[in-house]
Design a protein around this motif. Structure first.
Motif, PDB file in Angstrom:
ATOM      1  N   SER A 152      -0.212  41.788 -29.848  1.00  0.00           N
ATOM      2  CA  SER A 152       1.207  41.776 -30.184  1.00  0.00           C
ATOM      3  C   SER A 152       1.783  40.374 -30.083  1.00  0.00           C
ATOM      4  O   SER A 152       1.354  39.561 -29.260  1.00  0.00           O
ATOM      5  CB  SER A 152       1.980  42.723 -29.248  1.00  0.00           C
ATOM      6  OG  SER A 152       2.029  42.198 -27.937  1.00  0.00           O
ATOM      7  N   GLN A 153       2.765  40.089 -30.920  1.00  0.00           N
ATOM      8  CA  GLN A 153       3.386  38.767 -30.890  1.00  0.00           C
ATOM      9  C   GLN A 153       4.080  38.527 -29.558  1.00  0.00           C
ATOM     10  O   GLN A 153       4.111  37.400 -29.054  1.00  0.00           O
ATOM     11  CB  GLN A 153       4.392  38.619 -32.032  1.00  0.00           C
ATOM     12  CG  GLN A 153       4.934  37.187 -32.164  1.00  0.00           C
ATOM     13  CD  GLN A 153       5.784  36.993 -33.400  1.00  0.00           C
ATOM     14  OE1 GLN A 153       6.082  37.946 -34.113  1.00  0.00           O
ATOM     15  NE2 GLN A 153       6.196  35.768 -33.664  1.00  0.00           N
ATOM     16  N   GLN A 154       4.625  39.593 -28.966  1.00  0.00           N
ATOM     17  CA  GLN A 154       5.267  39.460 -27.651  1.00  0.00           C
ATOM     18  C   GLN A 154       4.272  38.952 -26.611  1.00  0.00           C
ATOM     19  O   GLN A 154       4.580  38.069 -25.812  1.00  0.00           O
ATOM     20  CB  GLN A 154       5.846  40.804 -27.212  1.00  0.00           C
ATOM     21  CG  GLN A 154       6.532  40.753 -25.855  1.00  0.00           C
ATOM     22  CD  GLN A 154       7.038  42.121 -25.427  1.00  0.00           C
ATOM     23  OE1 GLN A 154       6.766  43.137 -26.070  1.00  0.00           O
ATOM     24  NE2 GLN A 154       7.774  42.161 -24.333  1.00  0.00           N
ATOM     25  N   THR A 155       3.040  39.505 -26.622  1.00  0.00           N
ATOM     26  CA  THR A 155       2.017  39.057 -25.676  1.00  0.00           C
ATOM     27  C   THR A 155       1.613  37.616 -25.956  1.00  0.00           C
ATOM     28  O   THR A 155       1.421  36.817 -25.026  1.00  0.00           O
ATOM     29  CB  THR A 155       0.787  39.971 -25.758  1.00  0.00           C
ATOM     30  OG1 THR A 155       1.166  41.308 -25.407  1.00  0.00           O
ATOM     31  CG2 THR A 155      -0.318  39.490 -24.817  1.00  0.00           C
ATOM     32  N   ILE A 156       1.476  37.275 -27.229  1.00  0.00           N
ATOM     33  CA  ILE A 156       1.109  35.906 -27.592  1.00  0.00           C
ATOM     34  C   ILE A 156       2.143  34.923 -27.055  1.00  0.00           C
ATOM     35  O   ILE A 156       1.804  33.907 -26.432  1.00  0.00           O
ATOM     36  CB  ILE A 156       0.978  35.755 -29.120  1.00  0.00           C
ATOM     37  CG1 ILE A 156      -0.169  36.627 -29.654  1.00  0.00           C
ATOM     38  CG2 ILE A 156       0.765  34.294 -29.495  1.00  0.00           C
ATOM     39  CD1 ILE A 156      -1.537  36.216 -29.197  1.00  0.00           C
ATOM     40  N   GLU A 157       3.408  35.209 -27.277  1.00  0.00           N
ATOM     41  CA  GLU A 157       4.463  34.290 -26.847  1.00  0.00           C
ATOM     42  C   GLU A 157       4.582  34.233 -25.328  1.00  0.00           C
ATOM     43  O   GLU A 157       4.796  33.162 -24.755  1.00  0.00           O
ATOM     44  CB  GLU A 157       5.796  34.718 -27.464  1.00  0.00           C
ATOM     45  CG  GLU A 157       5.825  34.555 -28.991  1.00  0.00           C
ATOM     46  CD  GLU A 157       7.100  35.101 -29.603  1.00  0.00           C
ATOM     47  OE1 GLU A 157       7.854  35.795 -28.882  1.00  0.00           O
ATOM     48  OE2 GLU A 157       7.351  34.841 -30.793  1.00  0.00           O
ATOM     49  N   LYS A 158       4.424  35.380 -24.676  1.00  0.00           N
ATOM     50  CA  LYS A 158       4.591  35.432 -23.226  1.00  0.00           C
ATOM     51  C   LYS A 158       3.432  34.772 -22.479  1.00  0.00           C
ATOM     52  O   LYS A 158       3.637  34.030 -21.515  1.00  0.00           O
ATOM     53  CB  LYS A 158       4.743  36.888 -22.773  1.00  0.00           C
ATOM     54  CG  LYS A 158       4.878  37.063 -21.263  1.00  0.00           C
ATOM     55  CD  LYS A 158       4.997  38.539 -20.898  1.00  0.00           C
ATOM     56  CE  LYS A 158       5.075  38.719 -19.386  1.00  0.00           C
ATOM     57  NZ  LYS A 158       5.156  40.161 -19.015  1.00  0.00           N
ATOM     58  N   TYR A 186       0.585  33.014 -23.981  1.00  0.00           N
ATOM     59  CA  TYR A 186      -0.068  31.830 -24.535  1.00  0.00           C
ATOM     60  C   TYR A 186       0.893  30.837 -25.184  1.00  0.00           C
ATOM     61  O   TYR A 186       0.472  29.758 -25.603  1.00  0.00           O
ATOM     62  CB  TYR A 186      -1.088  32.242 -25.609  1.00  0.00           C
ATOM     63  CG  TYR A 186      -2.080  33.281 -25.169  1.00  0.00           C
ATOM     64  CD1 TYR A 186      -3.242  32.928 -24.490  1.00  0.00           C
ATOM     65  CD2 TYR A 186      -1.880  34.635 -25.442  1.00  0.00           C
ATOM     66  CE1 TYR A 186      -4.174  33.880 -24.102  1.00  0.00           C
ATOM     67  CE2 TYR A 186      -2.805  35.601 -25.053  1.00  0.00           C
ATOM     68  CZ  TYR A 186      -3.940  35.216 -24.385  1.00  0.00           C
ATOM     69  OH  TYR A 186      -4.848  36.159 -24.000  1.00  0.00           O
ATOM     70  N   GLY A 187       2.171  31.202 -25.288  1.00  0.00           N
ATOM     71  CA  GLY A 187       3.116  30.401 -26.068  1.00  0.00           C
ATOM     72  C   GLY A 187       3.178  28.940 -25.686  1.00  0.00           C
ATOM     73  O   GLY A 187       3.389  28.074 -26.533  1.00  0.00           O
ATOM     74  N   HIS A 188       2.981  28.627 -24.397  1.00  0.00           N
ATOM     75  CA  HIS A 188       3.103  27.235 -23.965  1.00  0.00           C
ATOM     76  C   HIS A 188       1.981  26.346 -24.501  1.00  0.00           C
ATOM     77  O   HIS A 188       2.041  25.121 -24.380  1.00  0.00           O
ATOM     78  CB  HIS A 188       3.128  27.159 -22.435  1.00  0.00           C
ATOM     79  CG  HIS A 188       1.921  27.748 -21.771  1.00  0.00           C
ATOM     80  ND1 HIS A 188       1.727  29.106 -21.653  1.00  0.00           N
ATOM     81  CD2 HIS A 188       0.832  27.166 -21.198  1.00  0.00           C
ATOM     82  CE1 HIS A 188       0.582  29.335 -21.030  1.00  0.00           C
ATOM     83  NE2 HIS A 188       0.019  28.175 -20.752  1.00  0.00           N
ATOM     84  N   HIS A 189       0.952  26.953 -25.116  1.00  0.00           N
ATOM     85  CA  HIS A 189      -0.121  26.155 -25.695  1.00  0.00           C
ATOM     86  C   HIS A 189       0.197  25.726 -27.130  1.00  0.00           C
ATOM     87  O   HIS A 189      -0.510  24.873 -27.687  1.00  0.00           O
ATOM     88  CB  HIS A 189      -1.432  26.948 -25.716  1.00  0.00           C
ATOM     89  CG  HIS A 189      -2.001  27.192 -24.357  1.00  0.00           C
ATOM     90  ND1 HIS A 189      -2.464  26.181 -23.547  1.00  0.00           N
ATOM     91  CD2 HIS A 189      -2.191  28.341 -23.657  1.00  0.00           C
ATOM     92  CE1 HIS A 189      -2.908  26.685 -22.404  1.00  0.00           C
ATOM     93  NE2 HIS A 189      -2.756  27.990 -22.452  1.00  0.00           N
ATOM     94  N   ALA A 190       1.222  26.320 -27.733  1.00  0.00           N
ATOM     95  CA  ALA A 190       1.555  26.003 -29.118  1.00  0.00           C
ATOM     96  C   ALA A 190       2.020  24.555 -29.242  1.00  0.00           C
ATOM     97  O   ALA A 190       2.678  24.013 -28.346  1.00  0.00           O
ATOM     98  CB  ALA A 190       2.629  26.952 -29.635  1.00  0.00           C
ATOM     99  N   THR A 191       1.679  23.935 -30.380  1.00  0.00           N
ATOM    100  CA  THR A 191       2.036  22.523 -30.572  1.00  0.00           C
ATOM    101  C   THR A 191       3.543  22.323 -30.661  1.00  0.00           C
ATOM    102  O   THR A 191       4.046  21.234 -30.358  1.00  0.00           O
ATOM    103  CB  THR A 191       1.382  21.997 -31.855  1.00  0.00           C
ATOM    104  OG1 THR A 191       1.741  22.844 -32.956  1.00  0.00           O
ATOM    105  CG2 THR A 191      -0.137  21.977 -31.720  1.00  0.00           C
ATOM    106  N   ASP A 192       4.284  23.362 -31.098  1.00  0.00           N
ATOM    107  CA  ASP A 192       5.743  23.235 -31.216  1.00  0.00           C
ATOM    108  C   ASP A 192       6.477  23.922 -30.074  1.00  0.00           C
ATOM    109  O   ASP A 192       7.637  24.299 -30.197  1.00  0.00           O
ATOM    110  CB  ASP A 192       6.213  23.802 -32.556  1.00  0.00           C
ATOM    111  CG  ASP A 192       5.847  25.278 -32.726  1.00  0.00           C
ATOM    112  OD1 ASP A 192       5.079  25.802 -31.891  1.00  0.00           O
ATOM    113  OD2 ASP A 192       6.321  25.902 -33.694  1.00  0.00           O
ATOM    114  N   TYR A 193       5.787  24.095 -28.938  1.00  0.00           N
ATOM    115  CA  TYR A 193       6.383  24.793 -27.796  1.00  0.00           C
ATOM    116  C   TYR A 193       7.631  24.043 -27.315  1.00  0.00           C
ATOM    117  O   TYR A 193       7.558  22.875 -26.935  1.00  0.00           O
ATOM    118  CB  TYR A 193       5.358  24.891 -26.663  1.00  0.00           C
ATOM    119  CG  TYR A 193       5.857  25.556 -25.402  1.00  0.00           C
ATOM    120  CD1 TYR A 193       6.274  26.883 -25.415  1.00  0.00           C
ATOM    121  CD2 TYR A 193       5.896  24.864 -24.193  1.00  0.00           C
ATOM    122  CE1 TYR A 193       6.710  27.505 -24.267  1.00  0.00           C
ATOM    123  CE2 TYR A 193       6.337  25.474 -23.034  1.00  0.00           C
ATOM    124  CZ  TYR A 193       6.741  26.795 -23.073  1.00  0.00           C
ATOM    125  OH  TYR A 193       7.182  27.408 -21.927  1.00  0.00           O
TER     126      TYR A 193
END
Length: 343
Positions: free
Chosen positions: A316-322, A324-331
């Motif tokens: 789920s996108q909610q799980t991804i953001e919660k 792993y989100g801090h790993h995104a390049t645009d975090y």
């Protein structure tokens, strides 16, 4: 700690001709039968209708054991993985079987957690099954209401993921090890697709009822097999990364039937062998699920959008953001830009 319930059973008094049904917390009931065979039939009828009166009963008159039994008999067979419910019920019954639903409260749940002496995650799953069983009994009209269980605090999400150097070391260790070459395939599939352990071990090169398969002509990975039931752990199709596609084609050309196999046979589990190669590679805190963490982390670090990551990795996108989100390049990029921008 309450004693485990013995359950309904036959009893024969010395000076009485008939067999009786004896059940914990209930008066002895005569079967009206003098033969053991007929008494067994009466006992079977008693068990089949136990706790299933026409009108809903009050929670103080209904045991947790009855709720769990009804849940196991009526609901568990309808799910994709009934054995998971069975494992939880096996753990719950010794403690909860004779307790009434009204005994389910914070103090009792905490006492269960202490008695169980397992990780908070394990206790949460088991108490979640108890809650589901009571909710089912209420929904199906066996009891008038269902109390709420008190769960231990949820464990923190595991942050462990592999660097590319660690991943390469793990693959190389598996490939060079004695009787562990098949684990190199397991690790590569996990790193490239983020598929869960059980789904990887069920995947082959042709459609089957066992699990998913790799369609090498179209370059599509199907994580579910024909006739398999969908669960909360989503297993949606996804394109096969080109690097993995090359490996898969070589494996199939060599005569492999399953993506991960040993001497031509599908592997049932890799828990022990995986732990062995992790130790041999000099790594710590790495489990098969770490491969999924790693795959998602790498994708976000390489600039993938959370929506696309959620679809590709069947999460789920909610799980991804919660998680792993801090790993995104645009975090938090817009917030950082606003702070650094001159007024």
């Amino acid at each position: 700690m309450p004693r485990p319930a013995k359950g309904a059973r036959l009893h024969k008094f010395k000076h009485r001709p008939h067999f009786y049904i004896r059940d914990t917390g209930k008066p002895d009931r005569s079967t009206g039968c003098t033969s053991r065979a007929e008494a067994e039939k009466a006992l079977g009828a008693y068990i089949a209708t136990k706790g299933r009166s026409g009108a809903a009963t009050e929670p103080e008159n209904y045991t947790c054991g009855e709720a769990l039994t009804v849940y196991a008999e009526e609901y568990a067979p309808t799910v994709a993985a009934p054995e998971r419910i069975g494992y939880a019920i096996d753990a719950l019954l010794p403690f909860w079987a004779d307790l009434k639903l009204t005994h389910v409260k914070g103090e009792t749940c905490r006492r269960y957690a202490k008695w169980r002496d397992k990780s908070p995650g394990t206790v949460r799953r088991e108490l979640g099954t108890l809650q589901a069983a009571m909710n089912y009994a209420n929904r199906e009209g066996y009891v008038t209401s269902a109390p709420l269980v008190t769960l231990p605090e949820a464990p923190k999400s595991r942050e462990r993921w592999l660097t590319r150097e660690e991943a390469a070391r793990l693959v190389w260790t598996a490939y060079r090890g004695h009787k562990t070459k098949h684990l190199a395939r397991f690790v590569l599939i996990g790193l490239y697709t983020g598929t869960r352990k059980d789904a990887i071990l069920r995947m082959g090169f042709e459609p089957s009822t066992v699990g998913g398969w790799f369609d090498l002509e179209r370059g599509i990975m199907f994580r579910m097999g024909d006739g398999e039931r969908e669960t909360k752990k989503r297993r949606t199709p996804a394109p096969i990364p080109r690097q993995l596609l090359g490996h898969l084609r070589r494996w199939k050309a060599s005569g492999a039937r399953w993506a991960v196999e040993y001497e031509g046979l599908r592997i049932g589990d890799v828990k022990r062998s995986f732990a062995r190669i992790v130790g041999d590679a000099g790594l710590e805190g790495v489990t098969p699920h770490t491969l999924k963490h790693t795959a998602i982390t790498w994708a976000l670090q390489n600039g993938a959008k959370t929506w696309d990551v959620a679809g590709f990795f069947a999460t789920s996108q909610q799980t991804i953001e919660k998680t792993y989100g801090h790993h995104a390049t645009d975090y938090m990029a817009s917030a950082l830009d606003a702070v650094e921008r001159k007024r």
